[in-house]
Design a protein around this motif. Structure first.
Motif, PDB file in Angstrom:
ATOM      1  N   MET A 167     -22.724  21.170 -40.440  1.00  0.00           N
ATOM      2  CA  MET A 167     -23.362  21.199 -39.121  1.00  0.00           C
ATOM      3  C   MET A 167     -23.208  22.578 -38.497  1.00  0.00           C
ATOM      4  O   MET A 167     -22.276  23.315 -38.806  1.00  0.00           O
ATOM      5  CB  MET A 167     -22.731  20.142 -38.192  1.00  0.00           C
ATOM      6  CG  MET A 167     -22.991  18.713 -38.606  1.00  0.00           C
ATOM      7  SD  MET A 167     -22.123  17.532 -37.540  1.00  0.00           S
ATOM      8  CE  MET A 167     -22.635  18.100 -35.910  1.00  0.00           C
ATOM      9  N   GLU A 168     -24.141  22.877 -37.609  1.00  0.00           N
ATOM     10  CA  GLU A 168     -24.070  24.112 -36.825  1.00  0.00           C
ATOM     11  C   GLU A 168     -24.495  23.815 -35.393  1.00  0.00           C
ATOM     12  O   GLU A 168     -25.417  23.033 -35.168  1.00  0.00           O
ATOM     13  CB  GLU A 168     -24.989  25.186 -37.417  1.00  0.00           C
ATOM     14  CG  GLU A 168     -24.971  26.498 -36.640  1.00  0.00           C
ATOM     15  CD  GLU A 168     -25.947  27.525 -37.195  1.00  0.00           C
ATOM     16  OE1 GLU A 168     -25.538  28.285 -38.092  1.00  0.00           O
ATOM     17  OE2 GLU A 168     -27.111  27.551 -36.739  1.00  0.00           O
ATOM     18  N   GLU A 169     -23.774  24.397 -34.445  1.00  0.00           N
ATOM     19  CA  GLU A 169     -24.198  24.281 -33.042  1.00  0.00           C
ATOM     20  C   GLU A 169     -24.150  25.658 -32.387  1.00  0.00           C
ATOM     21  O   GLU A 169     -23.250  26.453 -32.658  1.00  0.00           O
ATOM     22  CB  GLU A 169     -23.345  23.259 -32.289  1.00  0.00           C
ATOM     23  CG  GLU A 169     -21.842  23.504 -32.301  1.00  0.00           C
ATOM     24  CD  GLU A 169     -21.318  24.171 -31.050  1.00  0.00           C
ATOM     25  OE1 GLU A 169     -22.132  24.568 -30.189  1.00  0.00           O
ATOM     26  OE2 GLU A 169     -20.090  24.309 -30.952  1.00  0.00           O
ATOM     27  N   ILE A 170     -25.160  25.928 -31.567  1.00  0.00           N
ATOM     28  CA  ILE A 170     -25.282  27.221 -30.887  1.00  0.00           C
ATOM     29  C   ILE A 170     -25.403  26.970 -29.385  1.00  0.00           C
ATOM     30  O   ILE A 170     -26.241  26.165 -28.940  1.00  0.00           O
ATOM     31  CB  ILE A 170     -26.523  27.998 -31.373  1.00  0.00           C
ATOM     32  CG1 ILE A 170     -26.506  28.151 -32.898  1.00  0.00           C
ATOM     33  CG2 ILE A 170     -26.583  29.371 -30.699  1.00  0.00           C
ATOM     34  CD1 ILE A 170     -27.808  28.721 -33.455  1.00  0.00           C
ATOM     35  N   HIS A 171     -24.559  27.639 -28.602  1.00  0.00           N
ATOM     36  CA  HIS A 171     -24.616  27.539 -27.147  1.00  0.00           C
ATOM     37  C   HIS A 171     -24.426  28.916 -26.519  1.00  0.00           C
ATOM     38  O   HIS A 171     -24.065  29.881 -27.193  1.00  0.00           O
ATOM     39  CB  HIS A 171     -23.535  26.579 -26.622  1.00  0.00           C
ATOM     40  CG  HIS A 171     -23.880  25.138 -26.792  1.00  0.00           C
ATOM     41  ND1 HIS A 171     -23.610  24.447 -27.954  1.00  0.00           N
ATOM     42  CD2 HIS A 171     -24.484  24.255 -25.957  1.00  0.00           C
ATOM     43  CE1 HIS A 171     -24.022  23.194 -27.826  1.00  0.00           C
ATOM     44  NE2 HIS A 171     -24.560  23.064 -26.625  1.00  0.00           N
ATOM     45  N   HIS A 172     -24.617  28.979 -25.222  1.00  0.00           N
ATOM     46  CA  HIS A 172     -24.409  30.204 -24.459  1.00  0.00           C
ATOM     47  C   HIS A 172     -22.915  30.547 -24.428  1.00  0.00           C
ATOM     48  O   HIS A 172     -22.050  29.709 -24.706  1.00  0.00           O
ATOM     49  CB  HIS A 172     -24.941  30.037 -23.038  1.00  0.00           C
ATOM     50  CG  HIS A 172     -24.423  28.806 -22.351  1.00  0.00           C
ATOM     51  ND1 HIS A 172     -23.204  28.767 -21.713  1.00  0.00           N
ATOM     52  CD2 HIS A 172     -24.944  27.555 -22.261  1.00  0.00           C
ATOM     53  CE1 HIS A 172     -23.002  27.560 -21.226  1.00  0.00           C
ATOM     54  NE2 HIS A 172     -24.041  26.796 -21.545  1.00  0.00           N
TER      55      HIS A 172
ATOM     56  N   GLY B 262     -28.634  25.258 -26.081  1.00  0.00           N
ATOM     57  CA  GLY B 262     -28.080  24.284 -27.013  1.00  0.00           C
ATOM     58  C   GLY B 262     -28.974  23.998 -28.204  1.00  0.00           C
ATOM     59  O   GLY B 262     -30.099  23.539 -28.039  1.00  0.00           O
ATOM     60  N   THR B 263     -28.480  24.273 -29.406  1.00  0.00           N
ATOM     61  CA  THR B 263     -29.167  23.927 -30.652  1.00  0.00           C
ATOM     62  C   THR B 263     -28.166  23.257 -31.577  1.00  0.00           C
ATOM     63  O   THR B 263     -27.043  23.756 -31.736  1.00  0.00           O
ATOM     64  CB  THR B 263     -29.740  25.175 -31.331  1.00  0.00           C
ATOM     65  OG1 THR B 263     -30.719  25.777 -30.477  1.00  0.00           O
ATOM     66  CG2 THR B 263     -30.402  24.817 -32.662  1.00  0.00           C
ATOM     67  N   HIS B 264     -28.567  22.120 -32.155  1.00  0.00           N
ATOM     68  CA  HIS B 264     -27.695  21.397 -33.078  1.00  0.00           C
ATOM     69  C   HIS B 264     -28.451  21.115 -34.375  1.00  0.00           C
ATOM     70  O   HIS B 264     -29.570  20.596 -34.330  1.00  0.00           O
ATOM     71  CB  HIS B 264     -27.207  20.090 -32.449  1.00  0.00           C
ATOM     72  CG  HIS B 264     -26.324  20.302 -31.261  1.00  0.00           C
ATOM     73  ND1 HIS B 264     -26.825  20.491 -29.991  1.00  0.00           N
ATOM     74  CD2 HIS B 264     -24.975  20.376 -31.162  1.00  0.00           C
ATOM     75  CE1 HIS B 264     -25.817  20.677 -29.157  1.00  0.00           C
ATOM     76  NE2 HIS B 264     -24.686  20.603 -29.835  1.00  0.00           N
ATOM     77  N   THR B 265     -27.824  21.448 -35.487  1.00  0.00           N
ATOM     78  CA  THR B 265     -28.465  21.307 -36.794  1.00  0.00           C
ATOM     79  C   THR B 265     -27.532  20.597 -37.765  1.00  0.00           C
ATOM     80  O   THR B 265     -26.333  20.916 -37.825  1.00  0.00           O
ATOM     81  CB  THR B 265     -28.837  22.684 -37.365  1.00  0.00           C
ATOM     82  OG1 THR B 265     -29.763  23.324 -36.472  1.00  0.00           O
ATOM     83  CG2 THR B 265     -29.478  22.554 -38.737  1.00  0.00           C
ATOM     84  N   ILE B 266     -28.083  19.645 -38.524  1.00  0.00           N
ATOM     85  CA  ILE B 266     -27.355  18.987 -39.604  1.00  0.00           C
ATOM     86  C   ILE B 266     -28.067  19.317 -40.903  1.00  0.00           C
ATOM     87  O   ILE B 266     -29.284  19.114 -41.020  1.00  0.00           O
ATOM     88  CB  ILE B 266     -27.275  17.461 -39.412  1.00  0.00           C
ATOM     89  CG1 ILE B 266     -26.519  17.121 -38.128  1.00  0.00           C
ATOM     90  CG2 ILE B 266     -26.562  16.805 -40.596  1.00  0.00           C
ATOM     91  CD1 ILE B 266     -27.399  16.863 -36.951  1.00  0.00           C
TER      92      ILE B 266
END
Length: 239
Positions: A131-136, A187-191
């Motif tokens: 998983m990957e998550e991207i935030h400010h 906010g971006t969330h990837t599986i």
């Protein structure tokens, strides 16, 4: 509807704008400089409270709402260890509490997609998963609460993954969650499921805070007049 906003950062301000546009009245705006407004005499004037603060303060803020007999919608993450206690107190005091790691309607639908995909991939051990998550850069917790919800859902079905780490890992039983902090990403969330012959990827990308704020207002509208412990699955009737 009269709303008390506990926490008046960027999210609180976005909620304020949406609630006001929908005809609701924000009667309290509580930040670090106005914590005295958390007393019963002030909170008790609200029909519902919306709490977006910090992991260190959320627990006591929610208790203040219970003491004032005010339903509370809470979006603060990073204090999951205290949630079982808060839920028990809520039921004991016959109050109303709704917590979500993410109030976006799109994200909550994404949760359902994630669960279904995990069920389908449970019997496919040839696929690795990460998983990957991207935030400010102002995001206070890592991984995000949304990422942890996704991880818990995934591991409930993909039982070959028994725990997660917030870094790269090649251990077969570990689910790696990579956290990136990049402005101005809301906010971006990837599986990712990867195999030698193909990949399957699902991603949710938020374009602004508006989706989160709008969902919090919908939750506040829904919880008014109710008692019990709820989630966004209840609000959206996701079964």
């Amino acid at each position: 509807m009269k709303i008390a906003l506990i926490g008046y950062g960027k999210m609180g301000q976005a909620i304020d704008a949406i609630a006001t546009a929908k005809g609701h009245e924000v009667i309290l705006r509580i930040d670090l400089n106005s914590k005295h407004l958390l007393e019963k005499e002030h909170l008790g004037q609200a029909d519902v409270a919306i709490e977006f603060t910090t992991p260190e303060t959320a627990y006591h803020n929610v208790l203040k709402c219970f003491d004032a007999n005010v339903p509370v919608v809470c979006g603060t993450t990073g204090w999951l260890d205290k949630l079982p206690e808060i839920k028990a107190i809520c039921l004991e005091k016959k109050q109303a509490f709704l917590h979500a790691t993410n109030f976006s309607i799109g994200v909550n639908i994404f949760f359902e997609v994630n669960k279904k995909l995990a069920e389908l991939m449970a019997g496919q051990p040839q696929y690795g998963v990460s998983m990957e998550e991207i935030h400010h850069t102002h995001k206070k917790d890592a991984p995000s609460g949304t990422a942890l919800t996704l991880a818990e859902q995934l591991m409930a079905s993909v039982t070959r993954k028994t725990s997660w780490v917030n870094e790269e890992s090649n251990q077969p039983e570990i689910l790696p969650i990579i956290s990136k902090r990049i402005d101005p990403a809301p906010g971006t969330h990837t599986i990712n499921y990867t195999s030698p012959i193909d990949d399957i990827t699902i991603t949710h990308t938020a374009h602004s805070r508006e989706g989160f704020a709008a969902g919090a207002v919908v939750a506040a509208e829904w919880i008014k007049g109710k008692t019990g412990v709820f989630t966004m699955r209840d609000v959206l009737n996701l079964g």
